[in-house]
Design an enzyme around this catalytic site. Sequence first.
Site, mmCIF file in Angstrom:
data_model
loop_
_atom_site.group_PDB
_atom_site.id
_atom_site.type_symbol
_atom_site.label_atom_id
_atom_site.label_comp_id
_atom_site.label_asym_id
_atom_site.label_seq_id
_atom_site.Cartn_x
_atom_site.Cartn_y
_atom_site.Cartn_z
ATOM 1 N N GLY A 162 69.985 14.845 -4.666
ATOM 2 C CA GLY A 162 70.174 13.421 -5.172
ATOM 3 C C GLY A 162 69.387 12.381 -4.757
ATOM 4 N N GLY A 197 59.678 21.702 -7.117
ATOM 5 C CA GLY A 197 58.654 20.744 -6.858
ATOM 6 C C GLY A 197 57.535 21.532 -5.863
ATOM 7 N N GLY A 205 60.056 11.948 -9.326
ATOM 8 C CA GLY A 205 59.582 13.490 -9.112
ATOM 9 C C GLY A 205 60.867 14.218 -9.586
ATOM 10 C CG HIS A 206 64.771 14.471 -7.863
ATOM 11 N ND1 HIS A 206 64.859 13.042 -6.817
ATOM 12 C CD2 HIS A 206 64.892 15.455 -6.878
ATOM 13 C CE1 HIS A 206 64.950 13.493 -5.619
ATOM 14 N NE2 HIS A 206 64.991 15.032 -5.625
#
Length: 292
Positions: free
Chosen positions: A41, A159, A46-47
């Site tokens: 969260g 990532g 990026g997420h």
Amino acid sequence: MFALNFNKTTMHIFKEKEALMDHLKSIKTPDSTIGFVPTMGALHQGHLSLMQQSLAENENTVVSVFVNPTQFNNPEDLSKYPRTLEADITKISELNTEIILYAPSVEDVYEGKILSQEFDFDGLENQMEGKFRPGHFNGVGTIVKRLFEIVNPTNAYFGEKDFQQLQIVKKMVKKNNMTVNVQGCAIYRESNGLAMSSRNERLSEQQKMDGALIYKTLNGAKEKFKTNSAKSVTEWVEKVFEKNTSFELEYFQIADETTLLPCLRKNKTKKYRAFIAVIVNNIRLIDTISLN
Ligand code: AMP
């Protein structure tokens, strides 16, 4: 399960694994794929880039938001980790309301036993993050394995910012004969080069600006590695951070991308990567760059 109405479309949000599993069973067809993006969260671009990749490659995308207690070796890091579920839901729904969100409680995941399983990742766990964060990768292995069992994804997106984690997840999948295809995704950065991270929310504006030094140094190391040994590049990086009092260098390591073992002598057939961890005002930041 509860459903939120955004722009007249409905986003599925699950707090309980049984309800999520039932839903996934009901929508899965023999040909359809499930893409999965596990997160803790405090979502940033990026997420979201991982979610975009999953959306582009799968019929269904599941995102989890769960701050996993067993991977934190430092209780202050766990208690101060940003938790912004409402804002996260807004960001996901603005990206695509078809994303299925799993945002469980600790109880739903751990069922009263907040414990890590012990893993053997063939030594990958003993380098860098593993050295400085004891037990961290057992916690990562425990949660990722459990989430994979719940979601049963076709593809999972991780990532490259957490490159050691990515290699460890790939190793776990291989050793346990799991069928999920684990994909590494490029690092998203702020315009000054600072790698995006949920922990950046705890940095002041000045610290964020100063954080540019991390990526600048990684790029400098990449340039120097063309004509210097790993040892001399490491010494150069250590000097850069000695001069800078607002950052404490925890480690800098040039390692083989596959084994994660330190590079002692360059070998043209191997791929190398630089890894760095720095501490700013008790906040730990990591970054990495491919060297060849
Ligand atoms: P986290 O919420 O920090 O556990 O991260 C969830 C996933 O997002 C992990 O696979 C991370 O490697 C990935 N991730 C975190 N930051 C970035 C970034 N700046 N660019 C790309 N992926 C990222």
